[in-house]
Each structure stands twice: as structure tokens, then as C-alpha cells.
Scaffold this motif. Sequence first.
Motif, PDB file in Angstrom:
ATOM      1  N   VAL A 251      99.305  -3.394  65.767  1.00  0.00           N
ATOM      2  CA  VAL A 251      99.635  -4.340  66.838  1.00  0.00           C
ATOM      3  C   VAL A 251      98.746  -5.581  66.759  1.00  0.00           C
ATOM      4  O   VAL A 251      99.230  -6.716  66.914  1.00  0.00           O
ATOM      5  N   THR A 252      97.460  -5.387  66.484  1.00  0.00           N
ATOM      6  CA  THR A 252      96.543  -6.527  66.397  1.00  0.00           C
ATOM      7  C   THR A 252      96.949  -7.479  65.278  1.00  0.00           C
ATOM      8  O   THR A 252      97.030  -8.698  65.474  1.00  0.00           O
ATOM      9  N   TYR A 253      97.223  -6.938  64.097  1.00  0.00           N
ATOM     10  CA  TYR A 253      97.633  -7.770  62.962  1.00  0.00           C
ATOM     11  C   TYR A 253      98.977  -8.438  63.231  1.00  0.00           C
ATOM     12  O   TYR A 253      99.191  -9.606  62.878  1.00  0.00           O
ATOM     13  N   LYS A 254      99.876  -7.700  63.863  1.00  0.00           N
ATOM     14  CA  LYS A 254     101.215  -8.230  64.164  1.00  0.00           C
ATOM     15  C   LYS A 254     101.122  -9.420  65.117  1.00  0.00           C
ATOM     16  O   LYS A 254     101.809 -10.439  64.935  1.00  0.00           O
ATOM     17  N   ILE A 255     100.284  -9.317  66.138  1.00  0.00           N
ATOM     18  CA  ILE A 255     100.156 -10.395  67.126  1.00  0.00           C
ATOM     19  C   ILE A 255      99.471 -11.612  66.517  1.00  0.00           C
ATOM     20  O   ILE A 255      99.899 -12.751  66.729  1.00  0.00           O
ATOM     21  N   ILE A 256      98.423 -11.388  65.759  1.00  0.00           N
ATOM     22  CA  ILE A 256      97.656 -12.514  65.211  1.00  0.00           C
ATOM     23  C   ILE A 256      98.441 -13.278  64.156  1.00  0.00           C
ATOM     24  O   ILE A 256      98.507 -14.514  64.170  1.00  0.00           O
ATOM     25  N   TYR A 257      99.083 -12.557  63.228  1.00  0.00           N
ATOM     26  CA  TYR A 257      99.743 -13.215  62.102  1.00  0.00           C
ATOM     27  C   TYR A 257     101.261 -13.323  62.259  1.00  0.00           C
ATOM     28  O   TYR A 257     101.914 -13.941  61.411  1.00  0.00           O
ATOM     29  N   ARG A 258     101.820 -12.714  63.294  1.00  0.00           N
ATOM     30  CA  ARG A 258     103.262 -12.799  63.581  1.00  0.00           C
ATOM     31  C   ARG A 258     104.091 -12.475  62.331  1.00  0.00           C
ATOM     32  O   ARG A 258     104.984 -13.229  61.935  1.00  0.00           O
ATOM     33  N   THR A 259     103.788 -11.358  61.722  1.00  0.00           N
ATOM     34  CA  THR A 259     104.478 -10.967  60.494  1.00  0.00           C
ATOM     35  C   THR A 259     105.904 -10.521  60.792  1.00  0.00           C
ATOM     36  O   THR A 259     106.177  -9.918  61.834  1.00  0.00           O
ATOM     37  N   PRO A 260     106.847 -10.801  59.886  1.00  0.00           N
ATOM     38  CA  PRO A 260     108.242 -10.414  60.111  1.00  0.00           C
ATOM     39  C   PRO A 260     108.522  -8.996  59.618  1.00  0.00           C
ATOM     40  O   PRO A 260     107.832  -8.478  58.733  1.00  0.00           O
ATOM     41  N   PHE A 261     109.542  -8.370  60.190  1.00  0.00           N
ATOM     42  CA  PHE A 261     110.061  -7.128  59.623  1.00  0.00           C
ATOM     43  C   PHE A 261     110.860  -7.512  58.380  1.00  0.00           C
ATOM     44  O   PHE A 261     111.670  -8.442  58.412  1.00  0.00           O
ATOM     45  N   MET A 262     110.641  -6.795  57.292  1.00  0.00           N
ATOM     46  CA  MET A 262     111.283  -7.154  56.034  1.00  0.00           C
ATOM     47  C   MET A 262     112.764  -6.770  56.050  1.00  0.00           C
ATOM     48  O   MET A 262     113.112  -5.621  56.321  1.00  0.00           O
ATOM     49  N   ARG A 263     113.613  -7.748  55.769  1.00  0.00           N
ATOM     50  CA  ARG A 263     115.058  -7.507  55.667  1.00  0.00           C
ATOM     51  C   ARG A 263     115.409  -7.243  54.208  1.00  0.00           C
ATOM     52  O   ARG A 263     114.815  -7.811  53.285  1.00  0.00           O
ATOM     53  N   CYS A 264     116.392  -6.380  53.993  1.00  0.00           N
ATOM     54  CA  CYS A 264     116.729  -5.948  52.634  1.00  0.00           C
ATOM     55  C   CYS A 264     117.068  -7.115  51.720  1.00  0.00           C
ATOM     56  O   CYS A 264     116.665  -7.145  50.552  1.00  0.00           O
ATOM     57  N   LYS A 265     117.792  -8.093  52.229  1.00  0.00           N
ATOM     58  CA  LYS A 265     118.216  -9.209  51.375  1.00  0.00           C
ATOM     59  C   LYS A 265     117.045 -10.126  51.012  1.00  0.00           C
ATOM     60  O   LYS A 265     117.139 -10.898  50.053  1.00  0.00           O
ATOM     61  N   ASN A 266     115.956 -10.040  51.763  1.00  0.00           N
ATOM     62  CA  ASN A 266     114.799 -10.896  51.509  1.00  0.00           C
ATOM     63  C   ASN A 266     113.656 -10.188  50.794  1.00  0.00           C
ATOM     64  O   ASN A 266     112.639 -10.820  50.484  1.00  0.00           O
ATOM     65  N   MET A 267     113.795  -8.902  50.537  1.00  0.00           N
ATOM     66  CA  MET A 267     112.715  -8.169  49.883  1.00  0.00           C
ATOM     67  C   MET A 267     112.530  -8.638  48.446  1.00  0.00           C
ATOM     68  O   MET A 267     113.502  -8.902  47.730  1.00  0.00           O
ATOM     69  N   ASP A 268     111.282  -8.758  48.031  1.00  0.00           N
ATOM     70  CA  ASP A 268     110.953  -9.196  46.681  1.00  0.00           C
ATOM     71  C   ASP A 268     111.031  -8.008  45.727  1.00  0.00           C
ATOM     72  O   ASP A 268     110.180  -7.122  45.750  1.00  0.00           O
ATOM     73  N   LEU A 269     112.068  -7.998  44.897  1.00  0.00           N
ATOM     74  CA  LEU A 269     112.249  -6.927  43.919  1.00  0.00           C
ATOM     75  C   LEU A 269     112.004  -7.414  42.501  1.00  0.00           C
ATOM     76  O   LEU A 269     112.385  -6.744  41.542  1.00  0.00           O
ATOM     77  N   LYS A 270     111.374  -8.573  42.367  1.00  0.00           N
ATOM     78  CA  LYS A 270     111.141  -9.149  41.040  1.00  0.00           C
ATOM     79  C   LYS A 270     109.659  -9.212  40.679  1.00  0.00           C
ATOM     80  O   LYS A 270     109.279  -8.856  39.573  1.00  0.00           O
ATOM     81  N   THR A 271     108.836  -9.678  41.617  1.00  0.00           N
ATOM     82  CA  THR A 271     107.417  -9.832  41.316  1.00  0.00           C
ATOM     83  C   THR A 271     106.775  -8.479  41.032  1.00  0.00           C
ATOM     84  O   THR A 271     106.859  -7.559  41.840  1.00  0.00           O
ATOM     85  N   GLY A 272     106.155  -8.375  39.883  1.00  0.00           N
ATOM     86  CA  GLY A 272     105.445  -7.148  39.552  1.00  0.00           C
ATOM     87  C   GLY A 272     106.304  -6.067  38.935  1.00  0.00           C
ATOM     88  O   GLY A 272     105.791  -4.995  38.625  1.00  0.00           O
TER      89      GLY A 272
END
Length: 519
Positions: free
Chosen positions: A467-488
Motif C-alpha cells: 500500500v505504501t509503495y502503491k500510494i507513493i508511486y501510483r503504480t498501475p495494474f499491469m494489463r495483458c496487452k501492455n505487458m513487456d514480453l520482449k525485454t530479457g
Amino acid sequence: MAGPVAKPTETSDSSSGEGSGSGIVVVPYIEKLAEKDPFPKRAWDSFKRDPDAHITKKGQVGANGLVFDLESAAQSTAESGLARKLKGTGLFVGSGKALQQGGPASLLIAFSLIGAMLFCTVQALGEMAVLLPVAGSFSAYSTRFLDPAWGFAMGWNYALQWLIVLPLEIVAAAITVEYWNSPVSPAAWVTVFLVAILSINLFGVRAYGEAEFVFSIVKVIAVIGFIILGIILNIGGGKNGDYIGGRYWANPGGFNNADRRLIGQSSSDAKSSPFVIAIKNAGIDGLDSVMNVVIMISVISVGNSSVYGSSRTLAALAEQGQAPKFLAYIDREGRPLKAIGVASSFGFLAYLAASGKETEVFVWLQALSGLSSIFTWGSICLAHIRFRRAWRIQGHSLEELAFRSQAGVVGSWIGFIFNVLVLIAQFWTGFSPVKPQYGPPITGTSALVVNFFQAYLAVPVVLICYVTYKIIYRTPFMRCKNMDLKTGVRDLNLAELLWDEKQERASWPKWKKAYKFLC
């Protein structure tokens, strides 16, 4: 009839980055140390910082979603200490109380269910790790496929788990010594164990590997030996020649155990080990002490690994900006020296064992680390479910995966649901404790609150981090179409790999083919 298959000529076994795949890249600083210098000077210089050594490198996706080099990815994942241990306090020291409360049938059911869940979990992890050998431990997959804030929480959950395990195991070792009614103060034994563990880790990876090699041999031999001994005793091969069979499953019953020696409520908890009790019941003189030594070696081994695992995890978190920067210090021998110091400092909590409250300390330390693995395993399964969905939505097929989970997505759902059920069951037993067979029930508001937090303390710690990290950095929930499947993603030539595997299998003797078919 098809002709012989030719080995594919095109080869590709490179990663999406440069390097050899070592966990901590130590560039020729050690070689620069003049061999003609006296040993004390070379030893002192080895503790100086190597600016070219890193846990993670640029281009590699870490636990916070930032990108570093992929060079050390595979080894960084492999160096996580949780996945290496054979046995610890849970089996040798803590299983006595569980056996006393639930009986052998409960233990058998629990081990079977959790074993099935872990099979699904490691299969899911294997699929993701082969395709994406990223650093940052398991938390990297939570970041990429779930939520960066959850990845942060899982990274610190994993680090705190190993930090807490060190004093937990040292306390367990001190309790184990009490089996011989030692007149020496528990503080003295804590000092001995702490110095031994710290020394092994300061001598670097080679010393750690050699120590764990010896510890593992002792544990494997002990477990196999006890299984054989148990079979012999069960069929009447003991000192009294008494056939046991299924006697105790009938009386007191599969879900009961009337042996009060299994209750560990005093400073002599090691005496409640079911392994030691079984040997004493058989009347085999001296073997109970041998088994107790094995228990001591086992808990020291886990404590040793906790320093190794937590120090590397802290160094990786520091390089990713999720922990104080000074923890990223790596010396010329490749040791995360300051992280080792911080991890070792937690061992001083074990001196509470000298206060006469070692059992209470044991319980509270277990409360802090007990559910950490449940969160880790559940996150791995859920990340795999999300990964498979993203893989399909973004137009990929399962044939592109070099390794596929044998349990599939269904297995990951089973693993995830099992982990959730464990959390629910733990919450219920904390909120409404089971009435003990012996002794008074837990009553009163204060006692119930203490019992609840002893069972569920890890949960609020994880939620606070998330919760602390979520509030401070306002991170998004990852959506399938936006997930990075290439890097690494590791570039693998599947045709060549399959051909090599087929050739290897063809060269196996018949006994190995039969063994691999069955196992």
C-alpha cells in the motif's frame, strides 16, 4: 519411414544482452592484485570495493520494472537461497507440535496437498524463468505481470524472510543443544553458531558452496537412513522385536496423537522432535544424540543460507533503488560486504535466547517468516496465469516456449487457490484457535490477540509495503496487452535444443530410460 534427422545447422544460444550469465560480474580487479604482494595486503585489498561488479546490469528487468543488463540474470535467479534448502526447522524441530495436534493422517494429507501445490508452482516458475531469466528474484515476475507495487512488496517480503530466518535458526540450534542438558549458557552457543555462519559467508562463494555441500550430504544421508530405520522398526526390527504396523492409526487414531512428549513448551524443545522420540522408543542407545546432531547441522545450514540469500537480495534491491544504496557495495572478491553485515546483524536477535524466553522468541520469529513463502508461491502462480494470458493475447503460441509447465495454467490456478486457502486457514486458526489436547484453551482478549498475530503477522507487513509503495508511486495494474514480453527474453534455437535432447535420450541405458519414465 522417415530418414535420420540431421542436426540443425543454425545455432542461437544467446541472450538479449551481452555476457556470460554469471550472477555477480567481477571484472578483472582480482587479477590486478599483484601476486607478489604479501598475503595480509592481498586479503585486505580484497575487501575494497570493485566498481565494476553488480548484481544486476543495465538492460535487465529488475524487481521494480527498471531495466538493467541481462548478463547476470540467470545466475541472479539461481542464487536465491529459498529454492536450495533440503530441510530445516519445519521438519526436524517444528513438526513435533503439528504431529501432536493433528496426528499422522493430518500430516500425511498436508504434505500431499502442499507437495502437489509446490509441484504446480515450480513448474510455473520454470516456464517463466527459462523464457525470462531476469534478476530481482521471483518479485521480478510480479512486477512485470501483476503490479510493480506488488513486486516491491514481494522483493522485501523475500528479503525479510531470509533476514528473520537467521536468528530463527540460531535460536533453534541453541534449543537443540538443550537436549544434552548443557550447563553452558545459550548465549555462548549463539556466539559459536553466529561466528561460524559469518565466517563461512566472509570467505566467499567457494566456502559457502563447500560448507553447503558437506551439510547437504549429512542431511541426505540422515533422511534416507531414518526412512530405512523407520521401516525396520515398524516391522519389528527394534530392540524389543515389537511389530508396530498400523497400531497407532487405530489407537489413538490417525487424527490424534497422545504422546505428550511432542508438545514443545519448554526450553528443551529439541526433545519433542518426532525423530528423536522414535529412536528413544526403539531403545537404540546413542542414536538419538546422533540424530540431534543432524538436526543441529540442518538448522545451521539454513541459517548459513539465510545470510547468503538475504545479502544478495538486499544488494539487488539496492541497485534497483528499492533499498539504501550502501547495500550495493560489492568487494573485489564478489561479496556484497555491507549487505552481509546487515544480514548478519539480525543474528544478534538470537541472544534473546539467553533470557529464558527462547521458546517465545522462536514462535515470534516464525510468525514473521512463516507465511512469507505462501505469498511468494501464490504470486508465482498468479504471475504465470497472467503471463500465459498476455502471451496468447499478444499473438504468441505455446510452441514458442522452450519449456512449458507440465501442470499448465490449470496447475497454476490449483497452486494459487491452495495458497489462498492456506492464508484463509491460517487466519481462521489465528482468529479462532484450535483447543489443545493438553492444557487450558486460549481465552481472553489479550491471549487471543497474541495468538492471532503469532499466526498472521507476515500479512500486515506485506500489505504495508504494498500500500505504501502503491500510494507513493501510483503504480498501475499491469494489463495483458501492455505487458513487456520482449525485454530479457532469451533467444533459443528450439530445433537444436530438441535435437540435442533426442540424441541424449537415445544414448541412455535402459535403466535410466525406465527411471526417467517413472520419475
